[in-house]
Enzyme design. Structure first.
Site, PDB file in Angstrom:
ATOM      1  N   HIS A  89      12.461  16.135 -42.049  1.00  0.00           N
ATOM      2  CA  HIS A  89      13.859  16.154 -41.347  1.00  0.00           C
ATOM      3  C   HIS A  89      15.057  17.051 -42.204  1.00  0.00           C
ATOM      4  O   HIS A  89      15.568  17.841 -41.768  1.00  0.00           O
ATOM      5  CB  HIS A  89      14.364  15.110 -41.076  1.00  0.00           C
ATOM      6  CG  HIS A  89      13.688  14.313 -39.894  1.00  0.00           C
ATOM      7  ND1 HIS A  89      12.503  13.854 -39.863  1.00  0.00           N
ATOM      8  CD2 HIS A  89      14.145  14.036 -38.597  1.00  0.00           C
ATOM      9  CE1 HIS A  89      12.172  13.288 -38.875  1.00  0.00           C
ATOM     10  NE2 HIS A  89      12.989  13.478 -37.814  1.00  0.00           N
ATOM     11  N   GLU A 120      17.052   8.133 -45.200  1.00  0.00           N
ATOM     12  CA  GLU A 120      16.134   7.397 -44.173  1.00  0.00           C
ATOM     13  C   GLU A 120      14.629   7.938 -44.658  1.00  0.00           C
ATOM     14  O   GLU A 120      13.760   6.967 -44.266  1.00  0.00           O
ATOM     15  CB  GLU A 120      16.107   7.755 -42.755  1.00  0.00           C
ATOM     16  CG  GLU A 120      17.410   7.174 -42.056  1.00  0.00           C
ATOM     17  CD  GLU A 120      17.328   7.264 -40.719  1.00  0.00           C
ATOM     18  OE1 GLU A 120      16.442   8.023 -40.055  1.00  0.00           O
ATOM     19  OE2 GLU A 120      17.927   6.632 -39.763  1.00  0.00           O
ATOM     20  N   GLN A 140       0.842  -1.307   0.042  1.00  0.00           N
ATOM     21  CA  GLN A 140      -0.049  -0.121  -0.083  1.00  0.00           C
ATOM     22  C   GLN A 140       0.932   1.222  -0.083  1.00  0.00           C
ATOM     23  O   GLN A 140       0.534   2.224  -0.718  1.00  0.00           O
ATOM     24  CB  GLN A 140      -0.988   0.019   1.290  1.00  0.00           C
ATOM     25  CG  GLN A 140      -0.411   0.014   2.606  1.00  0.00           C
ATOM     26  CD  GLN A 140      -0.274  -1.589   2.898  1.00  0.00           C
ATOM     27  OE1 GLN A 140      -0.037  -2.486   2.129  1.00  0.00           O
ATOM     28  NE2 GLN A 140      -0.122  -1.834   4.384  1.00  0.00           N
ATOM     29  N   GLN A 166      25.014 -11.546   7.832  1.00  0.00           N
ATOM     30  CA  GLN A 166      24.086 -11.396   6.697  1.00  0.00           C
ATOM     31  C   GLN A 166      23.115 -12.443   7.019  1.00  0.00           C
ATOM     32  O   GLN A 166      21.844 -12.037   6.393  1.00  0.00           O
ATOM     33  CB  GLN A 166      24.934 -11.325   5.385  1.00  0.00           C
ATOM     34  CG  GLN A 166      25.623 -10.455   5.141  1.00  0.00           C
ATOM     35  CD  GLN A 166      24.966  -8.901   5.254  1.00  0.00           C
ATOM     36  OE1 GLN A 166      25.100  -8.245   6.093  1.00  0.00           O
ATOM     37  NE2 GLN A 166      23.805  -8.730   4.255  1.00  0.00           N
ATOM     38  N   ASP A 186      27.536  -1.582   5.968  1.00  0.00           N
ATOM     39  CA  ASP A 186      25.982  -1.584   6.051  1.00  0.00           C
ATOM     40  C   ASP A 186      25.789  -0.551   6.925  1.00  0.00           C
ATOM     41  O   ASP A 186      24.463  -0.051   6.851  1.00  0.00           O
ATOM     42  CB  ASP A 186      25.516  -2.920   6.856  1.00  0.00           C
ATOM     43  CG  ASP A 186      25.206  -3.983   6.446  1.00  0.00           C
ATOM     44  OD1 ASP A 186      25.208  -4.056   4.991  1.00  0.00           O
ATOM     45  OD2 ASP A 186      25.134  -5.069   6.836  1.00  0.00           O
ATOM     46  N   HIS A 223      19.659 -11.069   8.633  1.00  0.00           N
ATOM     47  CA  HIS A 223      18.889 -10.243   7.982  1.00  0.00           C
ATOM     48  C   HIS A 223      17.472 -10.742   7.769  1.00  0.00           C
ATOM     49  O   HIS A 223      16.469 -10.153   8.136  1.00  0.00           O
ATOM     50  CB  HIS A 223      19.179  -9.990   6.551  1.00  0.00           C
ATOM     51  CG  HIS A 223      20.255  -8.674   6.658  1.00  0.00           C
ATOM     52  ND1 HIS A 223      19.707  -7.398   7.055  1.00  0.00           N
ATOM     53  CD2 HIS A 223      21.724  -8.543   6.391  1.00  0.00           C
ATOM     54  CE1 HIS A 223      20.846  -6.516   7.034  1.00  0.00           C
ATOM     55  NE2 HIS A 223      21.804  -7.158   6.607  1.00  0.00           N
ATOM     56  N   GLU A 251      25.488  -9.677  -4.093  1.00  0.00           N
ATOM     57  CA  GLU A 251      25.243  -8.396  -3.538  1.00  0.00           C
ATOM     58  C   GLU A 251      26.651  -7.920  -3.122  1.00  0.00           C
ATOM     59  O   GLU A 251      26.923  -6.768  -3.173  1.00  0.00           O
ATOM     60  CB  GLU A 251      24.196  -8.379  -2.707  1.00  0.00           C
ATOM     61  CG  GLU A 251      23.774  -6.948  -1.878  1.00  0.00           C
ATOM     62  CD  GLU A 251      22.702  -7.051  -0.738  1.00  0.00           C
ATOM     63  OE1 GLU A 251      22.434  -8.265  -0.387  1.00  0.00           O
ATOM     64  OE2 GLU A 251      22.234  -6.214  -0.514  1.00  0.00           O
ATOM     65  N   HIS A 252      26.927  -8.574  -1.878  1.00  0.00           N
ATOM     66  CA  HIS A 252      28.172  -8.211  -1.252  1.00  0.00           C
ATOM     67  C   HIS A 252      29.199  -9.246  -1.427  1.00  0.00           C
ATOM     68  O   HIS A 252      28.934 -10.432  -1.315  1.00  0.00           O
ATOM     69  CB  HIS A 252      27.862  -8.380   0.464  1.00  0.00           C
ATOM     70  CG  HIS A 252      26.882  -7.458   0.825  1.00  0.00           C
ATOM     71  ND1 HIS A 252      25.426  -7.923   1.075  1.00  0.00           N
ATOM     72  CD2 HIS A 252      26.729  -6.062   1.099  1.00  0.00           C
ATOM     73  CE1 HIS A 252      24.892  -6.830   1.531  1.00  0.00           C
ATOM     74  NE2 HIS A 252      25.745  -5.839   1.663  1.00  0.00           N
ATOM     75  N   ASN A 270      10.570  -6.699   1.540  1.00  0.00           N
ATOM     76  CA  ASN A 270      10.430  -8.155   1.311  1.00  0.00           C
ATOM     77  C   ASN A 270       9.573  -8.397  -0.138  1.00  0.00           C
ATOM     78  O   ASN A 270       9.821  -7.257  -0.694  1.00  0.00           O
ATOM     79  CB  ASN A 270       9.370  -8.800   2.301  1.00  0.00           C
ATOM     80  CG  ASN A 270       7.917  -7.940   2.206  1.00  0.00           C
ATOM     81  OD1 ASN A 270       7.699  -7.399   1.031  1.00  0.00           O
ATOM     82  ND2 ASN A 270       7.174  -7.960   3.392  1.00  0.00           N
TER      83      ASN A 270
HETATM   84 ZN   LIG Z   1      23.950  -6.608   6.515  1.00  0.00          ZN
END
Ligand SMILES: [Zn+2]
Length: 415
Positions: free
Chosen positions: A400, A395, A171, A240, A341, A243, A307-308, A194
């Site tokens: 043009h 073209e 939302q 990690q 982080d 998380h 990612e890391h 998420n």
């Molecule tokens: Zn982290």
């Protein structure tokens, strides 16, 4: 290579339903889903000045100091990313330039869930302010008491963000996409979340809203050899893993004894983690991988596209030079991933789920667009005009060509 993923079809259907309701019913739909999904019904959606001041009183002096230090480092690193206007005279009388302009309206999404991530406020609000975005709004889900975590409010206030809304999940993304009587519509949405938030951000794209990246569960890949310290590696993997249940951590090593030692250290340390339950589930999605040859290891890392990435190896320059796909890289035994982080200065909003192959993490440019300009002098058009006429004719676009021919004819007459 496979990441722990939940069924995307399931979230897509919910996203569509909530978007349609927010689009047609605005604040009413937002309130309905806030009470349905967050179990609370806040009196006002917009956070008041009184609430922000109250939050300030709830933050310890130590935390205020820590936030200030992080803020300074993040600001230094992102301010340095400013690039000058580029001006080029491509041929005599033809001047082209490129200038960065801020995205005028941006929305920052700060998840709460199992941990309110006030650090993400710094990571998004600081570059947005440096870029000069005119309107910066922030949405974060309220807790059961209808409040946003005081640390989130404090960090927002410190970054000069005052338009804060107690809205979470799908939302929130829908409200920022369409705008409601309370929440302004934005041009780009930033922030982790998420699977539902991720699906909602991707859906928002269909309504003309840009997003930072398709962010998903957090990941860490460590490449380490005998020069690494097993207890550090274990601590980083667990940092990690805590998380979320769907996080994934990987150790790749050419040393079987290191792998054994890290596994033992993980089992030892996990027992003392308050978020043990989450970490245990994430560890179940995770792997310790033995790869003897560095070339194979590098190929695996670039295919996985973490990612890391942490490099704890005597061979560190081989990996630093060879890495193509990673969100953010941490080098050496004294560079824990936690540094990025929170406070070293780099951004922690990074591409996951293999998207480091084609996306950058959030940086100053994420809040800017490049606009190009050009100005051609009469002499310049005489230089360039014939080229345009020939290409336009080839073209089959005579209109043009005509736009150039008319002007060239006038110029020739005055000569
Ligand atoms: Zn982290």
């Amino acid at each position: 290579m496979k990441r722990p993923q939940t069924d995307p079809d399931q979230s897509d259907a919910i996203v569509k339903t909530i978007f349609e309701e927010v689009r047609t019913k605005g604040d009413l739909a937002v309130a309905k889903y806030t009470s349905l999904l967050d179990g609370t019904n806040p009196e006002t959606t917009a956070v008041t000045t009184a609430e922000i001041l109250q939050a300030k009183d709830q933050i310890s002096e130590d935390l205020k100091k820590a936030i200030a230090t992080a803020q300074i480092n993040i600001e230094k690193f992102h301010r340095a990313q400013q690039s000058p206007k580029i001006v080029v005279e491509t041929m005599e009388g033809v001047t082209c330039w490129q200038e960065k302009k801020p995205i005028q309206k941006v929305g920052l999404y700060i998840p709460a869930g199992t941990a309110p991530l006030f650090s993400t406020v710094l990571m998004l609000a600081i570059p947005a302010q440096i870029a000069g975005c005119n309107e910066i709004i922030l949405c974060s889900p309220p807790n059961k008491n209808g409040q946003i975590d005081p640390a989130v409010l404090y960090a927002a206030f410190q970054c000069g963000i005052t338009k804060i809304y107690k809205i979470g999940g799908i939302q929130a993304i829908a409200a920022m996409t369409f705008g409601t009587a309370t929440v302004p519509k934005v041009y780009k949405i930033f922030g982790p979340g998420n699977q539902y938030v991720t699906a909602a951000k991707q859906y928002a794209y269909q309504f003309g809203v840009a997003i930072d990246m398709p962010a998903g569960p957090s990941e860490l890949l460590i490449v380490a050899d005998e020069s690494a310290v097993p207890k550090y590696i274990a601590a980083d993997l667990l940092s990690q893993a805590e998380h979320g249940k769907d996080s994934q951590v990987i150790l790749v090593s050419n040393s079987e004894s290191l792998i054994t030692a890290v596994e033992a250290a993980v089992n030892e340390q996990i027992a003392f983690l308050p978020r043990q339950e989450i970490a245990v589930k994430a560890i179940a999605n995770s792997s310790l991988i033995y790869i003897p040859e560095p070339e194979d290891t590098l190929r695996f890392i670039n295919d996985y596209a973490p990612e890391h990435l942490m490099i704890c190896s005597e061979n560190e320059s081989f990996y630093i030079d060879g890495i193509q796909n990673a969100g953010s890289v941490f080098i050496g035994n004294f560079t824990p991933e936690s540094a990025g982080d929170y406070a070293s200065g780099t951004n922690h909003t990074l591409p996951t789920n293999g998207f480091s192959k084609n996306y950058s993490g959030v940086c100053l440019d994420s809040f800017l667009k490049s606009v190009t300009f050009q100005k051609i002098s009469p002499k310049g058009l005489q230089n360039l005009g014939p080229t345009i006429e020939i290409m336009a004719t080839a073209e089959g676009l005579d209109g043009h060509k005509n736009a150039v021919t008319l002007r060239l004819a006038d110029l020739n007459e005055t000569l």
